[in-house]
Design a protein around this motif. Structure first.
Motif, PDB file in Angstrom:
ATOM      1  N   MET A 127       5.363   5.600   0.630  1.00 51.06           N
ATOM      2  CA  MET A 127       5.512   4.199   0.255  1.00 51.06           C
ATOM      3  C   MET A 127       4.546   3.832  -0.870  1.00 51.06           C
ATOM      4  O   MET A 127       4.943   3.221  -1.865  1.00 51.06           O
ATOM      5  CB  MET A 127       5.277   3.295   1.469  1.00 51.06           C
ATOM      6  CG  MET A 127       5.389   1.818   1.167  1.00 51.06           C
ATOM      7  SD  MET A 127       5.135   0.780   2.620  1.00 51.06           S
ATOM      8  CE  MET A 127       3.513   1.256   3.162  1.00 51.06           C
ATOM      9  N   ILE A 128       3.284   4.211  -0.726  1.00 49.25           N
ATOM     10  CA  ILE A 128       2.289   3.898  -1.759  1.00 49.25           C
ATOM     11  C   ILE A 128       2.666   4.569  -3.077  1.00 49.25           C
ATOM     12  O   ILE A 128       2.615   3.950  -4.144  1.00 49.25           O
ATOM     13  CB  ILE A 128       0.879   4.314  -1.295  1.00 49.25           C
ATOM     14  CG1 ILE A 128       0.418   3.398  -0.150  1.00 49.25           C
ATOM     15  CG2 ILE A 128      -0.115   4.284  -2.450  1.00 49.25           C
ATOM     16  CD1 ILE A 128      -0.835   3.870   0.562  1.00 49.25           C
ATOM     17  N   THR A 129       3.080   5.827  -2.997  1.00 49.12           N
ATOM     18  CA  THR A 129       3.471   6.550  -4.208  1.00 49.12           C
ATOM     19  C   THR A 129       4.675   5.899  -4.874  1.00 49.12           C
ATOM     20  O   THR A 129       4.695   5.726  -6.104  1.00 49.12           O
ATOM     21  CB  THR A 129       3.777   8.024  -3.874  1.00 49.12           C
ATOM     22  OG1 THR A 129       2.572   8.628  -3.386  1.00 49.12           O
ATOM     23  CG2 THR A 129       4.283   8.779  -5.084  1.00 49.12           C
ATOM     24  N   LEU A 130       5.668   5.515  -4.097  1.00 49.12           N
ATOM     25  CA  LEU A 130       6.868   4.922  -4.688  1.00 49.12           C
ATOM     26  C   LEU A 130       6.604   3.529  -5.256  1.00 49.12           C
ATOM     27  O   LEU A 130       7.242   3.137  -6.240  1.00 49.12           O
ATOM     28  CB  LEU A 130       8.017   4.916  -3.682  1.00 49.12           C
ATOM     29  CG  LEU A 130       8.539   6.314  -3.338  1.00 49.12           C
ATOM     30  CD1 LEU A 130       9.610   6.249  -2.262  1.00 49.12           C
ATOM     31  CD2 LEU A 130       9.046   7.030  -4.571  1.00 49.12           C
ATOM     32  N   ILE A 131       5.673   2.816  -4.695  1.00 48.27           N
ATOM     33  CA  ILE A 131       5.256   1.537  -5.306  1.00 48.27           C
ATOM     34  C   ILE A 131       4.636   1.816  -6.671  1.00 48.27           C
ATOM     35  O   ILE A 131       4.938   1.142  -7.656  1.00 48.27           O
ATOM     36  CB  ILE A 131       4.282   0.773  -4.379  1.00 48.27           C
ATOM     37  CG1 ILE A 131       5.024   0.239  -3.156  1.00 48.27           C
ATOM     38  CG2 ILE A 131       3.592  -0.367  -5.141  1.00 48.27           C
ATOM     39  CD1 ILE A 131       4.128  -0.303  -2.058  1.00 48.27           C
ATOM     40  N   THR A 141       7.110   4.578  20.061  1.00 48.94           N
ATOM     41  CA  THR A 141       6.178   5.617  19.606  1.00 48.94           C
ATOM     42  C   THR A 141       6.766   6.360  18.417  1.00 48.94           C
ATOM     43  O   THR A 141       6.062   6.617  17.425  1.00 48.94           O
ATOM     44  CB  THR A 141       5.854   6.588  20.754  1.00 48.94           C
ATOM     45  OG1 THR A 141       5.238   5.850  21.813  1.00 48.94           O
ATOM     46  CG2 THR A 141       4.929   7.707  20.293  1.00 48.94           C
ATOM     47  N   LEU A 142       8.048   6.699  18.491  1.00 46.15           N
ATOM     48  CA  LEU A 142       8.712   7.372  17.372  1.00 46.15           C
ATOM     49  C   LEU A 142       8.715   6.477  16.134  1.00 46.15           C
ATOM     50  O   LEU A 142       8.499   6.946  15.013  1.00 46.15           O
ATOM     51  CB  LEU A 142      10.140   7.767  17.763  1.00 46.15           C
ATOM     52  CG  LEU A 142      10.246   8.828  18.865  1.00 46.15           C
ATOM     53  CD1 LEU A 142      11.686   8.930  19.367  1.00 46.15           C
ATOM     54  CD2 LEU A 142       9.731  10.170  18.376  1.00 46.15           C
ATOM     55  N   PHE A 143       8.935   5.186  16.335  1.00 54.52           N
ATOM     56  CA  PHE A 143       8.932   4.239  15.222  1.00 54.52           C
ATOM     57  C   PHE A 143       7.548   4.184  14.563  1.00 54.52           C
ATOM     58  O   PHE A 143       7.430   4.197  13.333  1.00 54.52           O
ATOM     59  CB  PHE A 143       9.367   2.846  15.703  1.00 54.52           C
ATOM     60  CG  PHE A 143       9.576   1.863  14.601  1.00 54.52           C
ATOM     61  CD1 PHE A 143      10.693   1.948  13.782  1.00 54.52           C
ATOM     62  CD2 PHE A 143       8.663   0.848  14.368  1.00 54.52           C
ATOM     63  CE1 PHE A 143      10.891   1.039  12.750  1.00 54.52           C
ATOM     64  CE2 PHE A 143       8.853  -0.056  13.346  1.00 54.52           C
ATOM     65  CZ  PHE A 143       9.975   0.035  12.532  1.00 54.52           C
ATOM     66  N   VAL A 144       6.513   4.150  15.377  1.00 52.47           N
ATOM     67  CA  VAL A 144       5.143   4.137  14.838  1.00 52.47           C
ATOM     68  C   VAL A 144       4.847   5.432  14.082  1.00 52.47           C
ATOM     69  O   VAL A 144       4.223   5.404  13.014  1.00 52.47           O
ATOM     70  CB  VAL A 144       4.106   3.876  15.957  1.00 52.47           C
ATOM     71  CG1 VAL A 144       2.690   4.132  15.483  1.00 52.47           C
ATOM     72  CG2 VAL A 144       4.244   2.447  16.485  1.00 52.47           C
ATOM     73  N   LEU A 145       5.314   6.561  14.608  1.00 55.18           N
ATOM     74  CA  LEU A 145       5.138   7.831  13.889  1.00 55.18           C
ATOM     75  C   LEU A 145       5.814   7.790  12.522  1.00 55.18           C
ATOM     76  O   LEU A 145       5.250   8.250  11.523  1.00 55.18           O
ATOM     77  CB  LEU A 145       5.697   8.996  14.713  1.00 55.18           C
ATOM     78  CG  LEU A 145       4.871   9.454  15.890  1.00 55.18           C
ATOM     79  CD1 LEU A 145       5.640  10.497  16.708  1.00 55.18           C
ATOM     80  CD2 LEU A 145       3.536  10.018  15.429  1.00 55.18           C
ATOM     81  N   ILE A 146       7.008   7.223  12.479  1.00 55.01           N
ATOM     82  CA  ILE A 146       7.701   7.077  11.194  1.00 55.01           C
ATOM     83  C   ILE A 146       6.877   6.210  10.252  1.00 55.01           C
ATOM     84  O   ILE A 146       6.705   6.551   9.082  1.00 55.01           O
ATOM     85  CB  ILE A 146       9.118   6.495  11.393  1.00 55.01           C
ATOM     86  CG1 ILE A 146      10.019   7.533  12.065  1.00 55.01           C
ATOM     87  CG2 ILE A 146       9.715   6.048  10.061  1.00 55.01           C
ATOM     88  CD1 ILE A 146      11.363   7.003  12.514  1.00 55.01           C
ATOM     89  N   LEU A 147       6.369   5.101  10.755  1.00 53.01           N
ATOM     90  CA  LEU A 147       5.557   4.213   9.909  1.00 53.01           C
ATOM     91  C   LEU A 147       4.319   4.932   9.381  1.00 53.01           C
ATOM     92  O   LEU A 147       3.958   4.776   8.203  1.00 53.01           O
ATOM     93  CB  LEU A 147       5.147   2.965  10.684  1.00 53.01           C
ATOM     94  CG  LEU A 147       6.255   1.968  11.007  1.00 53.01           C
ATOM     95  CD1 LEU A 147       5.710   0.825  11.869  1.00 53.01           C
ATOM     96  CD2 LEU A 147       6.901   1.426   9.746  1.00 53.01           C
ATOM     97  N   LEU A 148       3.665   5.711  10.224  1.00 54.94           N
ATOM     98  CA  LEU A 148       2.477   6.448   9.785  1.00 54.94           C
ATOM     99  C   LEU A 148       2.834   7.498   8.732  1.00 54.94           C
ATOM    100  O   LEU A 148       2.119   7.662   7.738  1.00 54.94           O
ATOM    101  CB  LEU A 148       1.783   7.096  10.974  1.00 54.94           C
ATOM    102  CG  LEU A 148       1.119   6.137  11.963  1.00 54.94           C
ATOM    103  CD1 LEU A 148       0.619   6.890  13.186  1.00 54.94           C
ATOM    104  CD2 LEU A 148      -0.009   5.360  11.302  1.00 54.94           C
ATOM    105  N   LEU A 149       3.938   8.214   8.954  1.00 60.27           N
ATOM    106  CA  LEU A 149       4.378   9.200   7.975  1.00 60.27           C
ATOM    107  C   LEU A 149       4.784   8.552   6.654  1.00 60.27           C
ATOM    108  O   LEU A 149       4.687   9.163   5.592  1.00 60.27           O
ATOM    109  CB  LEU A 149       5.569  10.005   8.527  1.00 60.27           C
ATOM    110  CG  LEU A 149       5.249  11.028   9.593  1.00 60.27           C
ATOM    111  CD1 LEU A 149       6.543  11.544  10.228  1.00 60.27           C
ATOM    112  CD2 LEU A 149       4.434  12.171   9.018  1.00 60.27           C
ATOM    113  N   GLU A 150       5.222   7.316   6.729  1.00 56.61           N
ATOM    114  CA  GLU A 150       5.759   6.617   5.565  1.00 56.61           C
ATOM    115  C   GLU A 150       4.678   6.068   4.636  1.00 56.61           C
ATOM    116  O   GLU A 150       4.968   5.730   3.488  1.00 56.61           O
ATOM    117  CB  GLU A 150       6.672   5.480   6.045  1.00 56.61           C
ATOM    118  CG  GLU A 150       7.476   4.808   4.979  1.00 56.61           C
ATOM    119  CD  GLU A 150       8.421   5.738   4.233  1.00 56.61           C
ATOM    120  OE1 GLU A 150       8.756   5.395   3.085  1.00 56.61           O
ATOM    121  OE2 GLU A 150       8.815   6.785   4.758  1.00 56.61           O
TER     122      GLU A 150
END
Length: 151
Positions: free
Chosen positions: A99-103, A86-95
Motif C-alpha cells: 500500500m505504501i509503495t503504491l501510494i 484474524t485472517l482479515f488482520v493478517l491481510i491488512l498487515l501484509l498489505e
C-alpha cells in the motif's frame, strides 16, 4: 428481508471481487518484475482490491453489528468469526508495504517521475498469499453461515 439478502449478496460479491483483484494485482506485479513497463494494471487491480476491502468492512460490519443478521452476541462467540477476523488482520498487515509503495507510485506517476519496481516480485508473492487468505475467509464464512461450532 431484502436488506439482509442484499447485504449478504454484496458481502459475498466483494469476496469474489477482492479475490480476483488481488490475484490480478499479483500477476501484474510479477510481469513488472520480469521487465514489463506498464504499471497501470497493478494500480487498477489495486483500486478494485481497495474497493472490495471497503465493501467487506461496511457490509460485514453491518451484518455483524448492525442487527441485520444473527446478532452481535452470535458473532462474538463464534470461533469461525474470530478466525475470519484474524485472517482479515493478517491481510491488512501484509498489505502495509504494498500500500505504501503504491501510494508512492501514484504520486511519482502524477509528477511524471519514474517508479521503483525493485520489490515487485515480493509484492506479487504477498498478493498471492493474500488471495489464499481471502479464500480461507470464505471457508470460515460458509461455516459461520451453517452454524458450525467447535466444542
Amino acid at each position: 428481508m431484502l436488506v439482509h439478502w442484499s447485504l449478504a449478496a454484496i458481502h459475498l460479491l466483494a469476496f469474489a471481487l477482492g479475490f480476483w483483484a488481488v490475484l490480478t494485482r499479483g500477476t501484474a506485479f510479477r510481469q513488472l518484475a520480469a521487465g514489463a513497463r506498464e504499471a497501470r494494471r497493478v494500480l487498477m487491480a489495486d483500486n478494485l482490491w481497495g474497493i472490495s476491502a471497503v465493501l467487506l468492512l461496511v457490509t460485514g460490519g453491518m451484518r455483524a453489528f448492525g442487527g441485520y443478521e444473527k446478532g452481535t452476541d452470535y458473532y462474538l462467540h463464534q470461533p469461525l468469526f474470530h478466525l475470519k477476523m484474524t485472517l482479515f488482520v493478517l491481510i491488512l498487515l501484509l498489505e502495509v508495504a504494498p500500500m505504501i509503495t503504491l501510494i508512492k507510485w501514484r504520486i511519482a506517476l502524477s509528477r511524471g517521475a519514474p517508479i521503483n519496481t525493485g520489490r515487485a516480485k515480493l509484492f506479487a508473492r504477498i498478493s498471492h498469499v493474500e488471495g489464499l487468505l481471502v479464500l480461507l475467509m470464505v471457508v470460515a464464512a460458509t461455516g459461520m453461515a451453517r452454524g458450525v461450532t467447535f466444542g
